[in-house]
Motif scaffolding. Structure first.
Motif, PDB file in Angstrom:
ATOM      1  N   VAL A   8     -52.434 -19.769  44.619  1.00  0.00           N
ATOM      2  CA  VAL A   8     -53.531 -19.261  45.312  1.00  0.00           C
ATOM      3  C   VAL A   8     -53.353 -19.748  46.688  1.00  0.00           C
ATOM      4  CG1 VAL A   8     -56.171 -19.589  45.692  1.00  0.00           C
ATOM      5  CG2 VAL A   8     -55.133 -19.542  43.326  1.00  0.00           C
ATOM      6  N   SER A   9     -53.554 -18.786  47.775  1.00  0.00           N
ATOM      7  CA  SER A   9     -53.142 -19.340  49.163  1.00  0.00           C
ATOM      8  C   SER A   9     -54.493 -19.135  49.835  1.00  0.00           C
ATOM      9  CB  SER A   9     -52.349 -18.261  49.757  1.00  0.00           C
ATOM     10  OG  SER A   9     -50.774 -18.581  49.128  1.00  0.00           O
ATOM     11  N   PHE A  10     -55.031 -20.019  50.688  1.00  0.00           N
ATOM     12  CA  PHE A  10     -56.000 -20.037  51.474  1.00  0.00           C
ATOM     13  C   PHE A  10     -55.435 -20.327  52.901  1.00  0.00           C
ATOM     14  CE2 PHE A  10     -60.209 -21.868  49.208  1.00  0.00           C
ATOM     15  CZ  PHE A  10     -59.884 -20.672  48.287  1.00  0.00           C
ATOM     16  N   PHE A  11     -56.568 -19.758  53.993  1.00  0.00           N
ATOM     17  CA  PHE A  11     -55.684 -19.927  55.398  1.00  0.00           C
ATOM     18  C   PHE A  11     -56.446 -20.715  56.029  1.00  0.00           C
ATOM     19  CE2 PHE A  11     -54.192 -16.010  53.380  1.00  0.00           C
ATOM     20  CZ  PHE A  11     -53.049 -15.972  53.660  1.00  0.00           C
ATOM     21  N   ALA A  17     -56.128 -30.579  59.329  1.00  0.00           N
ATOM     22  CA  ALA A  17     -57.264 -30.867  58.772  1.00  0.00           C
ATOM     23  C   ALA A  17     -57.798 -30.356  57.317  1.00  0.00           C
ATOM     24  CB  ALA A  17     -58.398 -30.210  59.783  1.00  0.00           C
ATOM     25  N   ALA A  18     -57.238 -29.078  57.061  1.00  0.00           N
ATOM     26  CA  ALA A  18     -57.582 -28.672  56.001  1.00  0.00           C
ATOM     27  C   ALA A  18     -56.997 -29.508  54.567  1.00  0.00           C
ATOM     28  CB  ALA A  18     -56.891 -27.154  55.826  1.00  0.00           C
ATOM     29  N   ARG A  46     -50.762 -28.925  43.380  1.00  0.00           N
ATOM     30  CA  ARG A  46     -50.671 -28.692  42.036  1.00  0.00           C
ATOM     31  C   ARG A  46     -52.126 -28.904  41.228  1.00  0.00           C
ATOM     32  NH1 ARG A  46     -46.115 -26.000  40.257  1.00  0.00           N
ATOM     33  NH2 ARG A  46     -44.400 -26.459  41.284  1.00  0.00           N
ATOM     34  N   LEU A  47     -52.495 -28.199  40.641  1.00  0.00           N
ATOM     35  CA  LEU A  47     -54.168 -28.370  40.018  1.00  0.00           C
ATOM     36  C   LEU A  47     -54.145 -28.180  38.751  1.00  0.00           C
ATOM     37  CD1 LEU A  47     -55.994 -27.148  42.974  1.00  0.00           C
ATOM     38  CD2 LEU A  47     -55.335 -29.136  42.714  1.00  0.00           C
ATOM     39  N   GLY A  48     -55.032 -29.003  38.116  1.00  0.00           N
ATOM     40  CA  GLY A  48     -55.579 -28.570  36.811  1.00  0.00           C
ATOM     41  C   GLY A  48     -54.638 -28.787  35.562  1.00  0.00           C
ATOM     42  N   ASP A  49     -55.144 -28.082  34.462  1.00  0.00           N
ATOM     43  CA  ASP A  49     -54.641 -28.200  33.301  1.00  0.00           C
ATOM     44  C   ASP A  49     -53.291 -27.530  33.193  1.00  0.00           C
ATOM     45  OD1 ASP A  49     -56.961 -29.726  32.186  1.00  0.00           O
ATOM     46  OD2 ASP A  49     -57.954 -27.476  31.767  1.00  0.00           O
ATOM     47  N   TYR A  50     -53.161 -26.596  34.049  1.00  0.00           N
ATOM     48  CA  TYR A  50     -51.613 -25.666  33.866  1.00  0.00           C
ATOM     49  C   TYR A  50     -50.917 -26.020  35.286  1.00  0.00           C
ATOM     50  CZ  TYR A  50     -53.914 -23.587  30.070  1.00  0.00           C
ATOM     51  OH  TYR A  50     -54.630 -23.284  28.623  1.00  0.00           O
ATOM     52  N   GLN A  51     -51.352 -26.796  36.036  1.00  0.00           N
ATOM     53  CA  GLN A  51     -50.868 -27.379  37.188  1.00  0.00           C
ATOM     54  C   GLN A  51     -50.525 -25.941  38.235  1.00  0.00           C
ATOM     55  OE1 GLN A  51     -49.712 -30.607  38.312  1.00  0.00           O
ATOM     56  NE2 GLN A  51     -51.434 -30.571  36.966  1.00  0.00           N
ATOM     57  N   HIS A  52     -51.642 -25.321  38.326  1.00  0.00           N
ATOM     58  CA  HIS A  52     -51.498 -24.229  39.012  1.00  0.00           C
ATOM     59  C   HIS A  52     -51.417 -24.399  40.651  1.00  0.00           C
ATOM     60  CE1 HIS A  52     -52.504 -21.226  35.964  1.00  0.00           C
ATOM     61  NE2 HIS A  52     -53.563 -21.874  35.774  1.00  0.00           N
ATOM     62  N   GLU A  53     -50.699 -23.593  41.237  1.00  0.00           N
ATOM     63  CA  GLU A  53     -50.309 -24.059  42.919  1.00  0.00           C
ATOM     64  C   GLU A  53     -51.516 -23.493  43.723  1.00  0.00           C
ATOM     65  OE1 GLU A  53     -46.569 -22.187  43.691  1.00  0.00           O
ATOM     66  OE2 GLU A  53     -45.433 -23.799  42.256  1.00  0.00           O
ATOM     67  N   PHE A  54     -51.707 -24.131  44.611  1.00  0.00           N
ATOM     68  CA  PHE A  54     -52.819 -24.156  45.625  1.00  0.00           C
ATOM     69  C   PHE A  54     -52.281 -24.238  47.001  1.00  0.00           C
ATOM     70  CE2 PHE A  54     -56.440 -25.699  47.800  1.00  0.00           C
ATOM     71  CZ  PHE A  54     -57.216 -24.457  48.162  1.00  0.00           C
ATOM     72  N   GLY A  55     -51.853 -23.245  47.816  1.00  0.00           N
ATOM     73  CA  GLY A  55     -51.574 -23.672  49.083  1.00  0.00           C
ATOM     74  C   GLY A  55     -52.433 -23.265  50.112  1.00  0.00           C
ATOM     75  N   ILE A  56     -52.153 -23.855  51.132  1.00  0.00           N
ATOM     76  CA  ILE A  56     -53.096 -23.719  52.446  1.00  0.00           C
ATOM     77  C   ILE A  56     -51.928 -23.214  53.740  1.00  0.00           C
ATOM     78  CG2 ILE A  56     -54.486 -24.618  54.238  1.00  0.00           C
ATOM     79  CD1 ILE A  56     -55.634 -26.468  51.956  1.00  0.00           C
ATOM     80  N   VAL A  57     -52.107 -22.078  54.125  1.00  0.00           N
ATOM     81  CA  VAL A  57     -51.324 -21.404  55.045  1.00  0.00           C
ATOM     82  C   VAL A  57     -51.890 -21.593  56.294  1.00  0.00           C
ATOM     83  CG1 VAL A  57     -49.977 -19.398  55.680  1.00  0.00           C
ATOM     84  CG2 VAL A  57     -50.466 -19.847  53.335  1.00  0.00           C
ATOM     85  N   ASP A  58     -50.976 -21.824  57.385  1.00  0.00           N
ATOM     86  CA  ASP A  58     -51.514 -21.770  58.923  1.00  0.00           C
ATOM     87  C   ASP A  58     -51.996 -20.016  59.175  1.00  0.00           C
ATOM     88  OD1 ASP A  58     -51.511 -20.969  61.680  1.00  0.00           O
ATOM     89  OD2 ASP A  58     -50.775 -23.035  62.036  1.00  0.00           O
TER      90      ASP A  58
END
Length: 140
Positions: A8-11, A17-18, A46-58
């Motif tokens: 999952v990518s957030f910007f 700061a993020a 890496r998050l949760g029971d399945y170690q899903h990837e959570f990325g923050i992109v410029d």
């Protein structure tokens, strides 16, 4: 065709700061930072029971440019207590996107807008727990 959530990518305009905000929320440091020196352009947890990837992109690298309004898909992360998770997110500076709502027996959702303009959804989902409960246990 779709085999599972990969990233999952957030910007964010300010990835540092993020990183600090999400480190406080999640209680963990990102496991991956690019670049290693200087301000990061990308970080990943890496998050949760399945170690899903959570990325923050410029935000400079967002494929569709910048929007001043939160929007797009809402990705819901399972939590055991939606009200508590929602209140914690608000206490850390997120704003209300959708207050907690029971969508049916065993399904409660809520969402916030993080301080960087991304929508973060939380959900109690009995199906998630059913699937999680069927995972084979690992041998020691």
């Amino acid at each position: 065709m779709l085999r599972g959530l990969t990233t999952v990518s957030f910007f964010a305009d300010d990835v540092s700061a993020a990183r600090d905000w999400y480190t406080e929320l999640l209680g963990i440091e990102p496991y991956f930072v690019r670049p290693v020196e200087g301000p990061p352009a990308y970080i990943e947890f890496r998050l949760g029971d399945y170690q899903h990837e959570f990325g923050i992109v410029d935000r400079r690298f967002a494929p569709h440019g910048r929007s001043d309004q939160a929007g797009g898909a809402v990705i819901y992360w399972h939590v055991d207590d939606v009200e508590a998770a929602f209140e914690r997110l608000l206490s850390l500076g997120a704003t209300v996107h959708d207050k907690p709502v029971e969508r049916g027996p065993g399904f409660v959702t809520a969402s916030v807008v993080d301080p960087f303009g991304n929508i973060l959804g939380v959900m109690y989902n009995e199906h998630y727990l059913e699937i999680f409960g069927t995972r084979p246990t690992e041998s020691i």
